[in-house]
Design a protein around this motif. Structure first.
Motif, PDB file in Angstrom:
ATOM      1  N   GLY A  56      10.209  31.008  67.060  1.00 53.73           N
ATOM      2  CA  GLY A  56       9.591  30.583  66.010  1.00 53.73           C
ATOM      3  C   GLY A  56      10.064  29.305  65.504  1.00 53.73           C
ATOM      4  O   GLY A  56       9.270  28.248  65.195  1.00 53.73           O
ATOM      5  N   ARG A  57      11.342  28.913  65.312  1.00 57.57           N
ATOM      6  CA  ARG A  57      11.701  27.733  65.071  1.00 57.57           C
ATOM      7  C   ARG A  57      11.334  26.651  65.798  1.00 57.57           C
ATOM      8  O   ARG A  57      11.201  25.439  65.418  1.00 57.57           O
ATOM      9  N   SER A  58      11.318  26.686  67.141  1.00 54.66           N
ATOM     10  CA  SER A  58      10.723  25.816  68.027  1.00 54.66           C
ATOM     11  C   SER A  58       9.519  25.284  67.852  1.00 54.66           C
ATOM     12  O   SER A  58       8.975  24.151  68.110  1.00 54.66           O
ATOM     13  N   GLY A  59       8.542  26.478  67.186  1.00 56.52           N
ATOM     14  CA  GLY A  59       7.325  26.121  67.178  1.00 56.52           C
ATOM     15  C   GLY A  59       6.508  25.756  68.380  1.00 56.52           C
ATOM     16  O   GLY A  59       5.302  25.183  68.453  1.00 56.52           O
ATOM     17  N   ILE A  60       6.785  26.125  69.653  1.00 59.97           N
ATOM     18  CA  ILE A  60       6.092  25.959  71.019  1.00 59.97           C
ATOM     19  C   ILE A  60       5.599  27.577  71.491  1.00 59.97           C
ATOM     20  O   ILE A  60       6.483  28.483  71.234  1.00 59.97           O
ATOM     21  N   TYR A  61       4.602  27.615  71.841  1.00 56.56           N
ATOM     22  CA  TYR A  61       3.746  28.803  71.973  1.00 56.56           C
ATOM     23  C   TYR A  61       2.811  28.260  73.488  1.00 56.56           C
ATOM     24  O   TYR A  61       2.506  27.058  73.512  1.00 56.56           O
ATOM     25  N   PRO A  62       2.903  29.152  74.125  1.00 53.35           N
ATOM     26  CA  PRO A  62       1.934  29.096  75.533  1.00 53.35           C
ATOM     27  C   PRO A  62       0.358  29.029  74.999  1.00 53.35           C
ATOM     28  O   PRO A  62       0.189  29.473  74.177  1.00 53.35           O
ATOM     29  N   GLU A  63      -0.465  28.173  76.016  1.00 52.75           N
ATOM     30  CA  GLU A  63      -1.868  27.948  75.437  1.00 52.75           C
ATOM     31  C   GLU A  63      -2.538  29.179  75.303  1.00 52.75           C
ATOM     32  O   GLU A  63      -3.175  29.311  74.327  1.00 52.75           O
ATOM     33  N   THR A  64      -2.099  30.307  76.050  1.00 57.96           N
ATOM     34  CA  THR A  64      -2.862  31.703  75.727  1.00 57.96           C
ATOM     35  C   THR A  64      -2.395  32.141  74.312  1.00 57.96           C
ATOM     36  O   THR A  64      -3.514  32.916  73.822  1.00 57.96           O
ATOM     37  N   ALA A  65      -1.542  31.692  73.535  1.00 55.19           N
ATOM     38  CA  ALA A  65      -1.224  32.155  72.532  1.00 55.19           C
ATOM     39  C   ALA A  65      -2.113  31.823  71.359  1.00 55.19           C
ATOM     40  O   ALA A  65      -2.327  32.194  70.248  1.00 55.19           O
TER      41      ALA A  65
ATOM     42  N   ASP B 271       4.915  20.251  77.503  1.00 66.00           N
ATOM     43  CA  ASP B 271       5.106  20.813  78.801  1.00 66.00           C
ATOM     44  C   ASP B 271       5.023  22.578  78.874  1.00 66.00           C
ATOM     45  O   ASP B 271       4.545  23.087  79.685  1.00 66.00           O
ATOM     46  N   ALA B 272       5.367  23.141  77.803  1.00 65.24           N
ATOM     47  CA  ALA B 272       5.427  24.701  77.714  1.00 65.24           C
ATOM     48  C   ALA B 272       4.099  25.178  77.109  1.00 65.24           C
ATOM     49  O   ALA B 272       3.902  26.462  76.815  1.00 65.24           O
ATOM     50  N   GLY B 273       3.435  24.367  76.640  1.00 63.59           N
ATOM     51  CA  GLY B 273       1.897  24.726  76.203  1.00 63.59           C
ATOM     52  C   GLY B 273       1.576  23.935  74.783  1.00 63.59           C
ATOM     53  O   GLY B 273       1.118  22.821  74.936  1.00 63.59           O
ATOM     54  N   ALA B 274       1.837  24.541  73.934  1.00 64.60           N
ATOM     55  CA  ALA B 274       1.414  23.803  72.681  1.00 64.60           C
ATOM     56  C   ALA B 274       2.508  23.950  71.486  1.00 64.60           C
ATOM     57  O   ALA B 274       3.195  24.977  71.299  1.00 64.60           O
ATOM     58  N   GLU B 275       2.787  22.845  70.743  1.00 65.02           N
ATOM     59  CA  GLU B 275       3.854  22.825  69.761  1.00 65.02           C
ATOM     60  C   GLU B 275       3.177  22.730  68.193  1.00 65.02           C
ATOM     61  O   GLU B 275       2.181  21.603  68.228  1.00 65.02           O
ATOM     62  N   VAL B 276       3.550  23.385  67.363  1.00 60.30           N
ATOM     63  CA  VAL B 276       3.202  23.147  65.970  1.00 60.30           C
ATOM     64  C   VAL B 276       3.729  21.749  65.468  1.00 60.30           C
ATOM     65  O   VAL B 276       4.821  21.542  65.858  1.00 60.30           O
ATOM     66  N   ILE B 277       2.710  21.088  64.990  1.00 63.27           N
ATOM     67  CA  ILE B 277       3.145  19.855  64.534  1.00 63.27           C
ATOM     68  C   ILE B 277       4.380  19.581  63.535  1.00 63.27           C
ATOM     69  O   ILE B 277       4.510  20.776  62.727  1.00 63.27           O
ATOM     70  N   ALA B 278       5.105  18.591  63.277  1.00 63.62           N
ATOM     71  CA  ALA B 278       6.286  18.539  62.673  1.00 63.62           C
ATOM     72  C   ALA B 278       6.102  18.869  61.126  1.00 63.62           C
ATOM     73  O   ALA B 278       6.815  19.471  60.571  1.00 63.62           O
ATOM     74  N   PRO B 279       5.086  18.322  60.191  1.00 63.87           N
ATOM     75  CA  PRO B 279       5.121  18.669  59.148  1.00 63.87           C
ATOM     76  C   PRO B 279       4.807  20.130  58.755  1.00 63.87           C
ATOM     77  O   PRO B 279       5.143  20.615  57.622  1.00 63.87           O
TER      78      PRO B 279
END
Length: 295
Positions: free
Chosen positions: A166-175, A192-200
């Motif tokens: 959760g802290r990384s904010g990175i999820y696969p595209e399917t998620a 590279d791993a899919g999609a990342e939640v924006i920093a704000p």
């Protein structure tokens, strides 16, 4: 030091915990985390703990039980809890709760924050953070200036691996597929791993490891608490205790959202009232949320 001869690869799958060993594991899990292993879960326990026994090069469940019961086994006890915890989540799960959050709960809280007040939201049992980030997206849509307001979301879970994800904010595209396309574009960036939640949005959420069965380190009150599909794994006495603790942690007018199969049984003295499908609320009276902090 472990002096046992390591098992050949794959042979651990043949080791099945005895009924007594399964009962002991269930007792340790219940004492440590309040979680109940339902009858008939031998294969689940075996499959989930197999990797732990293999990593520790232990040949039997008796040795594993001795370890997690020992003072040297505190870290492994956490690993055991993590292995036996069910982590099922997805963005916008049980959408009706987020509709209530958007239309009823958040607007007055945002108004309070814009007037100089504070707002605190807790996603308890947050798994890998998809629930907390869903709350954050709903909030951001209502308050694009959220990063200038005193609004914070706490996401807690018993599993340190889930907290790290959760802290990384990175999820696969399917998620992120359940998320509306416009929100995907606004609040995620490709990686590279899919999609990342924006920093704000990531800064809005604080992730902390927390065992709901243990004392809570937070001070102050929360205006909204999500604890969905977590308490179903507790026995009735533990559930009743947790409902009371959540009520005590809510600010006046605060909202409590539960999972689709969870209900609060009314008890004398409780002020929680139904406010929708598996949604509860305290009456509007008394001071608003205070200094809610966490380590």
């Amino acid at each position: 030091m472990n002096t046992q001869t390591p098992l050949p690869p794959g042979s651990l799958r043949q080791i099945v915990p005895s009924e007594a060993e399964l009962n002991t594991i269930a007792t340790i899990l219940h004492e440590a985390a309040g979680i109940v292993i339902a009858p008939g879960k031998t294969s689940m326990v075996q499959s989930r703990l197999a990797k732990r026994l293999r990593a520790l090069q232990l040949n039997d469940y008796a040795s594993y039980i001795a370890l997690v019961r020992s003072s040297e086994g505190i870290a492994e006890r956490r690993e055991m809890i993590s292995a036996l915890t069910t982590n099922v989540t997805h963005f916008f799960r049980e959408k009706h709760h987020f509709d209530t959050l958007r239309t009823n709960a958040l607007p007055p809280l945002i108004a309070r924050a814009r007037a100089g007040g504070r707002v605190r939201i807790w996603s308890a049992g947050s798994s890998n953070g998809q629930e907390a980030y869903t709350i954050a997206m709903v909030l951001a849509e209502l308050a694009p200036d959220f990063d200038r307001l005193d609004i914070r979301i706490l996401a807690s879970d018993i599993d340190p691996m889930m907290i790290a994800r959760g802290r990384s904010g990175i999820y696969p595209e399917t998620a992120i597929e359940p998320i509306p396309t416009d929100l995907q574009r606004k609040y995620f960036s490709a990686c590279d791993a899919g999609a990342e939640v924006i920093a704000p949005l990531r800064k809005l959420v604080s992730f902390k490891e927390l065992n709901l069965h243990n004392p809570w380190p937070m001070s102050g009150k929360f205006d909204v608490i999500f604890c969905r599909n977590v308490v179903i794994y507790f026995d009735p006495p533990a559930q009743a205790k947790l409902w009371q603790r959540f009520e005590n942690q809510l600010a006046p007018g605060g909202w409590l959202f539960l999972g689709h199969s969870e209900r609060i049984t009314p008890v004398p003295g409780s002020q929680l009232t139904s406010a929708g499908v598996t949604t509860y609320r305290l009456p509007e009276s008394g001071p608003k949320s205070g200094d809610t902090t966490w380590p």
